[in-house]
Design an enzyme around this catalytic site. Structure first.
Site, PDB file in Angstrom:
ATOM      1  N   HIS A 188     -32.956  36.347   7.076  1.00  0.00           N
ATOM      2  CA  HIS A 188     -33.046  36.825   8.460  1.00  0.00           C
ATOM      3  C   HIS A 188     -31.989  36.181   9.345  1.00  0.00           C
ATOM      4  O   HIS A 188     -31.710  36.665  10.440  1.00  0.00           O
ATOM      5  CB  HIS A 188     -34.439  36.564   9.027  1.00  0.00           C
ATOM      6  CG  HIS A 188     -35.512  37.310   8.310  1.00  0.00           C
ATOM      7  ND1 HIS A 188     -35.535  38.674   8.232  1.00  0.00           N
ATOM      8  CD2 HIS A 188     -36.589  36.876   7.606  1.00  0.00           C
ATOM      9  CE1 HIS A 188     -36.588  39.062   7.516  1.00  0.00           C
ATOM     10  NE2 HIS A 188     -37.238  37.975   7.128  1.00  0.00           N
ATOM     11  N   ASP A 237     -44.885  36.720   7.667  1.00  0.00           N
ATOM     12  CA  ASP A 237     -45.131  37.882   6.812  1.00  0.00           C
ATOM     13  C   ASP A 237     -46.551  37.880   6.286  1.00  0.00           C
ATOM     14  O   ASP A 237     -47.175  38.937   6.165  1.00  0.00           O
ATOM     15  CB  ASP A 237     -44.114  37.905   5.652  1.00  0.00           C
ATOM     16  CG  ASP A 237     -42.804  38.529   6.090  1.00  0.00           C
ATOM     17  OD1 ASP A 237     -42.841  39.614   6.702  1.00  0.00           O
ATOM     18  OD2 ASP A 237     -41.743  37.922   5.850  1.00  0.00           O
ATOM     19  N   GLU A 258     -45.807  35.198   0.558  1.00  0.00           N
ATOM     20  CA  GLU A 258     -45.936  35.758   1.906  1.00  0.00           C
ATOM     21  C   GLU A 258     -46.449  37.188   1.873  1.00  0.00           C
ATOM     22  O   GLU A 258     -46.159  37.982   2.762  1.00  0.00           O
ATOM     23  CB  GLU A 258     -44.615  35.657   2.668  1.00  0.00           C
ATOM     24  CG  GLU A 258     -43.378  36.134   1.925  1.00  0.00           C
ATOM     25  CD  GLU A 258     -42.086  35.924   2.725  1.00  0.00           C
ATOM     26  OE1 GLU A 258     -42.127  35.595   3.917  1.00  0.00           O
ATOM     27  OE2 GLU A 258     -41.004  36.116   2.117  1.00  0.00           O
ATOM     28  N   ARG A 315     -31.844  29.938   1.738  1.00  0.00           N
ATOM     29  CA  ARG A 315     -32.761  31.060   1.524  1.00  0.00           C
ATOM     30  C   ARG A 315     -31.919  32.315   1.339  1.00  0.00           C
ATOM     31  O   ARG A 315     -31.125  32.670   2.217  1.00  0.00           O
ATOM     32  CB  ARG A 315     -33.745  31.256   2.678  1.00  0.00           C
ATOM     33  CG  ARG A 315     -34.636  32.491   2.385  1.00  0.00           C
ATOM     34  CD  ARG A 315     -35.849  32.580   3.270  1.00  0.00           C
ATOM     35  NE  ARG A 315     -35.526  33.035   4.605  1.00  0.00           N
ATOM     36  CZ  ARG A 315     -36.452  33.391   5.495  1.00  0.00           C
ATOM     37  NH1 ARG A 315     -37.733  33.313   5.190  1.00  0.00           N
ATOM     38  NH2 ARG A 315     -36.095  33.776   6.699  1.00  0.00           N
TER      39      ARG A 315
HETATM   40  C1  3PY Z   1     -42.289  34.011   7.253  1.00  0.00           C
HETATM   41  O1  3PY Z   1     -43.015  33.319   7.970  1.00  0.00           O
HETATM   42  O2  3PY Z   1     -42.583  35.139   6.847  1.00  0.00           O
HETATM   43  C2  3PY Z   1     -41.000  33.482   6.868  1.00  0.00           C
HETATM   44  O3  3PY Z   1     -40.324  34.077   6.056  1.00  0.00           O
HETATM   45  C3  3PY Z   1     -40.545  32.209   7.506  1.00  0.00           C
HETATM   46  O4  3PY Z   1     -39.189  32.124   7.545  1.00  0.00           O
HETATM   47 MG    MG Z   2     -40.984  36.019   5.640  1.00  0.00          MG
END
Ligand code: 3PY
Ligand code: MG
Length: 255
Positions: free
Chosen positions: A45, A176, A150, A70
């Site tokens: 992101h 997420d 996530e 990442r």
């Molecule tokens: C999330 O919280 O989904 C993340 O990917 C944090 O960077």
């Molecule tokens: Mg995320």
């Protein structure tokens, strides 16, 4: 050889990582010099590219800290490149199944654990060494593959994901996860439901003997995560720190 990040986390010590989304190596280096234990360069992101990642890793290492990267979702080739450039750990988002975890581990680990292709010249150079045999012997343990949990599928498959030999730990994405658990009704990364699942994940990771990491939205969240057993804590992104600092300064002068 690359850093002691893996040993530090395996010893149960807490590592606070800054989160860099602005693709300028000096920004990441500034965070490292400010006292973060590590800095994570975000290609998912954040605005980092392979170019800013390889320069950013060198800058963070210059400040004496380990760099984490990442990668974008499903971009497993980028994980090997991040390691070649000297990353101490790679976080892969949306690891939702055993197959995802296997593929990630395969790109992250040299044989016999995986089938990562050889080429860590830059990684060896910035670690101050050039002994390929030493790298080959230690890289699989020294560099960490952290699978992001996530999604509902990821939580359901956690046992299998943790069972993959080349996976060193998990990294929870509470934003997420909150969207997934609420079926899209709410973005609530510190909500009750997410925190309950966050606690359950921590317990299962502890039982596996692997590393638990998490992205935290504020200091309170980080404190709770540490109490739950998380040891790799991402806290504070460059963009949000710059914005908050700017706003605070301007408010003081009445703007
Ligand atoms: C999330 O919280 O989904 C993340 O990917 C944090 O960077
Ligand atoms: Mg995320």
């Amino acid at each position: 050889i690359i850093s002691s990040l893996g040993e530090t986390l395996r010893a149960g010590e807490t590592v606070i990582t800054g989160w860099s989304s602005l693709p300028e190596p000096l920004v990441a280096e500034t965070m490292a010099r400010a006292g973060y234990d590590a800095v994570t360069l975000d290609m998912q992101h954040g605005f980092h590219t392979m170019e800013s990642v390889h320069r950013g890793i060198a800058a963070i290492r210059l400040a004496g800290k380990p760099a984490i990267v990442r990668v974008p979702v499903g971009d497993f080739a980028a994980t090997s490149r991040a390691l070649d450039f000297g990353a101490a750990a790679v976080i892969a988002p949306m690891i939702n199944s055993y197959e995802d975890a296997r593929k990630f581990a395969d790109f992250m680990k040299l044989a016999p654990v995986g089938s990562r292709s050889w080429g860590p010249h830059r990684a060896m150079a910035i670690a101050g060494g050039s002994d390929p045999d030493a790298y080959l012997a230690t890289a699989n343990r020294q560099t960490l593959a952290l699978a992001m949990i996530e999604s509902r599928e990821g939580v359901a498959e956690l046992e299998a994901i943790l069972g993959v030999a080349g996976i060193d730990g998990v990294f929870v994405g509470p934003s997420d996860l909150s969207i997934a658990l609420s079926d899209g009704a709410a973005l609530d990364p510190t909500g009750e439901r997410v925190m309950m699942v966050t606690g359950e994940i921590a317990e299962r990771v502890r039982d596996s003997g692997k590393i638990a990491g998490i992205f935290c939205s504020n200091v309170g969240h980080a404190g709770t995560a540490m109490d739950l057993g998380y040891r790799l804590i991402a806290l504070g992104s460059d963009a949000s720190i710059l914005r908050a600092g700017s706003e605070a300064l301007l408010e003081k002068i009445g703007r």
